[in-house]
Design a protein around this motif. Structure first.
Motif, PDB file in Angstrom:
ATOM      1  N   GLU A  61     -65.940 -70.595 -39.799  1.00 17.29           N
ATOM      2  CA  GLU A  61     -65.739 -71.770 -40.640  1.00 17.29           C
ATOM      3  C   GLU A  61     -66.336 -73.017 -39.982  1.00 17.29           C
ATOM      4  O   GLU A  61     -66.903 -73.878 -40.663  1.00 17.29           O
ATOM      5  N   ARG A  62     -66.233 -73.098 -38.654  1.00 15.54           N
ATOM      6  CA  ARG A  62     -66.853 -74.236 -37.949  1.00 15.54           C
ATOM      7  C   ARG A  62     -68.368 -74.250 -38.169  1.00 15.54           C
ATOM      8  O   ARG A  62     -68.965 -75.301 -38.390  1.00 15.54           O
TER       9      ARG A  62
ATOM     10  N   GLN B 276     -64.915 -84.178 -34.604  1.00 17.28           N
ATOM     11  CA  GLN B 276     -66.041 -84.383 -33.703  1.00 17.28           C
ATOM     12  C   GLN B 276     -66.117 -83.260 -32.671  1.00 17.28           C
ATOM     13  O   GLN B 276     -67.198 -82.725 -32.386  1.00 17.28           O
ATOM     14  N   LEU B 277     -64.965 -82.882 -32.127  1.00 15.66           N
ATOM     15  CA  LEU B 277     -64.918 -81.815 -31.140  1.00 15.66           C
ATOM     16  C   LEU B 277     -65.373 -80.494 -31.750  1.00 15.66           C
ATOM     17  O   LEU B 277     -66.112 -79.723 -31.116  1.00 15.66           O
ATOM     18  N   GLU B 278     -64.964 -80.211 -32.976  1.00 14.01           N
ATOM     19  CA  GLU B 278     -65.378 -78.986 -33.659  1.00 14.01           C
ATOM     20  C   GLU B 278     -66.894 -78.944 -33.814  1.00 14.01           C
ATOM     21  O   GLU B 278     -67.533 -77.928 -33.549  1.00 14.01           O
ATOM     22  N   ALA B 279     -67.464 -80.064 -34.273  1.00 16.09           N
ATOM     23  CA  ALA B 279     -68.913 -80.111 -34.472  1.00 16.09           C
ATOM     24  C   ALA B 279     -69.647 -79.931 -33.145  1.00 16.09           C
ATOM     25  O   ALA B 279     -70.646 -79.210 -33.065  1.00 16.09           O
ATOM     26  N   LEU B 280     -69.163 -80.582 -32.101  1.00 14.12           N
ATOM     27  CA  LEU B 280     -69.780 -80.437 -30.781  1.00 14.12           C
ATOM     28  C   LEU B 280     -69.688 -79.005 -30.277  1.00 14.12           C
ATOM     29  O   LEU B 280     -70.608 -78.502 -29.628  1.00 14.12           O
ATOM     30  N   SER B 281     -68.576 -78.330 -30.594  1.00 12.17           N
ATOM     31  CA  SER B 281     -68.405 -76.959 -30.122  1.00 12.17           C
ATOM     32  C   SER B 281     -69.420 -76.014 -30.752  1.00 12.17           C
ATOM     33  O   SER B 281     -69.757 -74.988 -30.162  1.00 12.17           O
ATOM     34  N   VAL B 282     -69.909 -76.347 -31.929  1.00 11.82           N
ATOM     35  CA  VAL B 282     -70.917 -75.516 -32.596  1.00 11.82           C
ATOM     36  C   VAL B 282     -72.274 -75.654 -31.906  1.00 11.82           C
ATOM     37  O   VAL B 282     -73.019 -74.685 -31.776  1.00 11.82           O
ATOM     38  N   HIS B 283     -72.586 -76.859 -31.435  1.00  9.82           N
ATOM     39  CA  HIS B 283     -73.917 -77.127 -30.884  1.00  9.82           C
ATOM     40  C   HIS B 283     -73.945 -77.249 -29.354  1.00  9.82           C
ATOM     41  O   HIS B 283     -75.017 -77.173 -28.753  1.00  9.82           O
TER      42      HIS B 283
ATOM     43  N   VAL C  38     -68.527 -78.347 -24.151  1.00  9.72           N
ATOM     44  CA  VAL C  38     -67.619 -79.209 -24.911  1.00  9.72           C
ATOM     45  C   VAL C  38     -66.226 -79.276 -24.301  1.00  9.72           C
ATOM     46  O   VAL C  38     -65.499 -80.258 -24.495  1.00  9.72           O
ATOM     47  N   HIS C  39     -65.838 -78.281 -23.515  1.00 10.27           N
ATOM     48  CA  HIS C  39     -64.487 -78.293 -22.955  1.00 10.27           C
ATOM     49  C   HIS C  39     -64.282 -79.464 -21.996  1.00 10.27           C
ATOM     50  O   HIS C  39     -63.150 -79.940 -21.831  1.00 10.27           O
ATOM     51  N   GLY C  40     -65.352 -79.944 -21.382  1.00  7.18           N
ATOM     52  CA  GLY C  40     -65.226 -81.109 -20.509  1.00  7.18           C
ATOM     53  C   GLY C  40     -64.740 -82.327 -21.272  1.00  7.18           C
ATOM     54  O   GLY C  40     -63.929 -83.120 -20.765  1.00  7.18           O
ATOM     55  N   TYR C  41     -65.227 -82.487 -22.499  1.00  9.41           N
ATOM     56  CA  TYR C  41     -64.779 -83.595 -23.346  1.00  9.41           C
ATOM     57  C   TYR C  41     -63.303 -83.408 -23.683  1.00  9.41           C
ATOM     58  O   TYR C  41     -62.511 -84.358 -23.647  1.00  9.41           O
ATOM     59  N   ARG C  42     -62.917 -82.178 -23.979  1.00  8.93           N
ATOM     60  CA  ARG C  42     -61.518 -81.889 -24.296  1.00  8.93           C
ATOM     61  C   ARG C  42     -60.616 -82.261 -23.112  1.00  8.93           C
ATOM     62  O   ARG C  42     -59.546 -82.840 -23.288  1.00  8.93           O
ATOM     63  N   ARG C  43     -61.063 -81.925 -21.909  1.00 12.03           N
ATOM     64  CA  ARG C  43     -60.259 -82.220 -20.716  1.00 12.03           C
ATOM     65  C   ARG C  43     -60.162 -83.726 -20.459  1.00 12.03           C
ATOM     66  O   ARG C  43     -59.082 -84.246 -20.141  1.00 12.03           O
TER      67      ARG C  43
END
Length: 231
Positions: free
Chosen positions: A64-65, A129-136, A141-146
């Motif tokens: 879905e992402r 935004q995090l979902e979209a970044l995780s696709v590309h 992207v986990h660094g942003y999450r942290r």
């Protein structure tokens, strides 16, 4: 033509039609399990863990992402904007030495703004935004999450919040995504030259320089485990 031959032909035609239908369905599937694993890497494992080991649910989530954000085209950054983002990140790194929590909060803001500038959902829609970044940018992207989690944690280093060492590690991991987003791609360079009327020879020269330097914007790392003070 005998009845047996007719029946055999019907069976063959039906089998061919069935195989064609199966192949069509497979072709229309957005992603398969292995394809999703290759595309999302560590994000695939996190999705499975988030769904309590339910692989099918995790794959449905990731598929879905891709449907929502897979067609997103990353927008180029103007050189001046790229330099400004790089300078702000360097300043946040330097600030970490004396004010780790403030530095992490700035890194969180900076990543959100930079992602928005590159064409991802704006900083006010963090989850999207995090979902979209995780696709590309699945591998970074986990660094942003942290960093986002550390920036919004309550308490100090000795309380219930995030400690200095955790914040340092979050900043280190987030830097990889920052470099991915701030560094120009070949397509960005060509598009910028086309917009500004720069000739092909300059494009080739600039691309050659980018290739030699790894096509990355250099942002020096200014603190280490020994230098950072407690928050």
């Amino acid at each position: 033509m005998s009845t047996g031959v007719i029946i055999a032909l019907i069976v063959i035609v039906a089998a061919v039609a069935l195989v064609a239908a199966v192949l069509t369905l497979l072709a229309r599937r957005p992603q398969g399990g292995r394809s999703l694993q290759r595309r999302f890497g560590p994000e695939y494992d996190r999705a499975v863990a988030r769904h309590d080991g339910d692989t099918r649910a995790a794959e449905a989530d990731l598929t879905e992402r891709v449907k929502r954000h897979g067609s997103l085209r990353q927008q180029p950054l103007e050189p001046a904007a790229r330099e400004q983002f790089a300078a702000r990140w360097a300043a946040a790194q330097e600030r970490f030495v004396d004010s780790p929590r403030e530095a992490v909060a700035e890194a969180d803001r900076l990543l959100g703004e930079l992602a928005g500038a590159r064409g991802y959902p704006d900083t006010g829609r963090y989850e999207e935004q995090l979902e979209a970044l995780s696709v590309h940018h699945a591998h970074h992207v986990h660094g942003y999450r942290r960093v986002h989690g550390a920036a919004h944690a309550s308490g100090g280093a000795t309380g219930n919040g995030t400690g200095t060492e955790e914040m340092r590690e979050a900043m280190l991991e987030a830097r990889a995504l920052f470099e991915d987003l701030v560094s120009p791609s070949r397509k960005d360079d060509v598009r910028h030259r086309a917009d500004t009327g720069t000739d092909g020879a300059e494009v080739a020269a600039d691309n050659s320089d980018a290739a030699r330097s790894g096509n990355r914007t250099h942002v020096p790392w200014t603190f280490n485990r020994r230098h950072a003070k407690g928050s």
